[in-house]
Design a protein around this motif. Structure first.
Motif, short mmCIF file in Angstrom:
data_model
loop_
_atom_site.label_atom_id
_atom_site.label_comp_id
_atom_site.label_asym_id
_atom_site.label_seq_id
_atom_site.Cartn_x
_atom_site.Cartn_y
_atom_site.Cartn_z
N ASP A 184 41.31 40.99 44.56
CA ASP A 184 40.31 41.56 45.17
C ASP A 184 40.35 42.94 44.93
O ASP A 184 41.16 43.65 44.32
N ALA A 185 39.33 43.72 45.79
CA ALA A 185 39.14 45.27 45.49
C ALA A 185 40.42 45.98 45.92
O ALA A 185 40.92 46.58 45.42
N GLU A 186 41.02 45.45 47.30
CA GLU A 186 41.91 46.04 47.70
C GLU A 186 43.22 45.97 47.09
O GLU A 186 44.06 47.02 46.94
N ALA A 187 43.52 44.66 46.42
CA ALA A 187 44.74 44.47 45.63
C ALA A 187 44.61 45.27 44.42
O ALA A 187 45.74 45.87 43.94
N SER A 188 43.44 45.35 43.78
CA SER A 188 43.30 46.15 42.42
C SER A 188 43.75 47.48 42.61
O SER A 188 44.16 48.15 41.89
N PHE A 189 43.00 48.06 43.77
CA PHE A 189 43.03 49.57 44.07
C PHE A 189 44.73 49.64 44.24
O PHE A 189 45.19 50.85 43.78
#
Length: 198
Positions: free
Chosen positions: A44-49
């Motif tokens: 998700d966006a958090e993990a990718s960041f």
């Protein structure tokens, strides 16, 4: 570690096959294409960041032979829920720039905050220490990443004082807290060629 549960039976077989089962999970080493598919499900966006993958996800070299993801440089594991069979997490270890094995990974958003990440990390650490003979595992996370700090501490990692410079795959430079997990009883039991450091 495994203070809450019995130590898992670690299984090792032909072609790089490795597996373990805990109370809620089955952990296996995937083939490369399966791992790419798993990362797409978990990210998700958090993990990718946090992982520095960028919006396109991780960059993975194409390999038509679709090998199991295990080599001298490390191994990747996929955890699946024993009841439903769904993907819970992907956690692995690989050789860092300093020669030590570094642990990292991600947990599916719906399985976060229920102990699945800790359970998966404990299984991966059991393989690293008691199957591949790695005495010291390391990990890094940003000082403000409270979820990762709790996750590492819950699996027996201890922070080292101060921060270290770390460059993520997307080129972003961060200050990171270095964590260590030591097992002086580490012993190599795997018959597969593997050269641990640390």
């Amino acid at each position: 570690m495994f203070g809450r549960t019995a130590a898992p039976a670690l299984r090792c077989g032909f072609g790089g096959f490795h597996a373990a089962t805990s109370a809620r999970l089955e952990l296996t080493i995937p083939r490369r294409q399966e791992l790419i598919d798993v990362w797409a499900q978990l990210t998700d966006a958090e993990a990718s960041f946090r992982l520095g993958w960028g919006p396109a996800g991780p960059v993975v070299e194409r390999d038509d032979t679709d090998p199991m993801v295990i080599a001298d440089e490390g191994a990747e594991f996929v955890a699946r829920d024993l009841l439903a069979g769904g993907v819970v997490a992907s956690i692995g270890f690989g050789r860092g720039n300093d020669g030590f094995m570094e642990v990292g990974g991600l947990v599916h958003p719906t399985f976060r905050r229920f102990g699945f990440g800790r359970e998966t990390l404990e299984l991966v650490c059991a393989f690293a220490h008691q199957h591949f003979g790695i005495v010291e595992l390391r990990a890094k996370c940003e000082p403000d990443n409270e979820a990762s700090r709790r996750w590492l501490a819950s699996a027996g990692f201890l922070p080292v004082d101060g921060t270290v410079a770390h460059t993520l795959p997307d080129g972003r430079k961060i200050a990171a807290v270095l964590w260590r997990r030591l097992d002086p009883t580490a012993q190599r039991r795997c018959k597969r060629p593997f050269t641990p450091i640390g």
